[in-house]
Write a protein that holds these residues in place. Sequence first.
Motif: not given
Length: 481
Positions: A175, A179, A188, A203, A206-207, A271
């Motif tokens: 991850d 990012l 990202v 994105g 994914t955070v 992701e």
Amino acid sequence: MSKLLYCAIFCSSLLSQTSFATDSAQHQVQQVAQNLLPRVQLEGQKYQPVDLQTRLQETHLPGLSLAVIKDGKVVWAEGFGIADKKQNRKVTTETLFQAGSISKPVAALAVLKLAQDGKVDLDADVNQYLTSWKVPTNEFTKANPVTLRQLMTHTSGLTQHGFPGYVRGSKIPTDVEVLMGKGNTDLVTVDTLPDKAWRYSGGGYTVMELLVADVTKMPFEEYVQQAILTPLGMHNSTYAQPLPKTLWSKASAAFDDKGEQVEGDWHVYPEQAAAGLWTTPVDLAKYIMAVQQAYAGNTVGPITPELAKQMLEVHHDVWGLGPELEQREQGLVFTHGGKNKGFSNRFEAFVEKDEGMVLMSNGDSASTVFGELRIAISEHYGWNFIRSKKITAITLPEARAKQLEGLYAYEKDHQFKMKITREGTRFNVLDMARDNLMAFVATEEDTLIELEGGADVTIETNDKGEISAVIWRGLYRFERI
């Protein structure tokens, strides 16, 4: 993935047959699948109903699976076509499909559960929870920190629309590497003021995924399995990426728009929250029914009435905390689509009625069949999710048609572009972000209608009568560049 997690996912199998339906519904639903008509119909042309199997062949779509919810129960679930051409394996109700972006609303439940348990605040700066990586600080985040609520409603200002996935066997980034732009997508970052505008962001999810792992001290897929999927009875679902070898025999392969099986059979999506869920229509129907029952006042697994109402509150544009929200004549609808390489999916359900549908397919060419099948199901059950559209095509004046051709960019983010070209009296619109080509006809001098999906594009002119922009579905303005 641990043996314990694998057992939790698949030791209790729900179904083994290709289809099921209540006895009273079996004949009727068969009629639905045998009477498909185009979503958009030109006045003056006659259309003959076509059966689903024929449409799959005509559109190069190898397989499809569906589930229909009526009165709080799955009344029809069925698999059609081929799951894997190499193995000559058919689609069943147990066949696993990649959910694509439908991963997002299910993943959002994990964050809502953490908030419900007092572990996170949806309106706090996410950097106070992130430990393995931080959202980069800049002029935008100093003015408005990024929050979980913004991540779930695509208003965080974070970049990266979607993800292409990775061929099986290739190096898969973490991850943090995703990012940081060390995978196959860009860094990202926040490039616009948070909470001021809507922009779809894988994105951002994914955070959110990384935050869940940091807060729980567990791999994302294990926490979601334990807190969400297993309590909801979604035993044929997993966020495990790559998919464990023991589950390959249940998984559908992915196919391109020509019906060819993709290299490696399917792509891997690290992701996970954005695109990594493997599931079935029946399992997604369980998610839908749980949300509906909770909204009606009954706690179902981790979903309380308070959580459901918070999730289904309309935020920016048409977005809730996870799903998209649309107001229809028969009530509020929660919905989401999903598109990974070789997989296309959609669910839609009423918030205050125990009814809905889930369609999942293993091909890039599913949009036409999905539109026709959604109309047939909606008409059969008296729902207004989607209706056929009868239109009268006109020929635009040559000067106006010529001027319409060209390149357009979304006014809030120029990385999203569309290109319009002409082919006779029709216009081809290329969504360059998704590499999706759509055919349109003019129905008025300032209106185009898509022939497959029925989407409308409004042509905007300036004071000089020159075409300055086009507006997609009345929501998204693309200015001429």
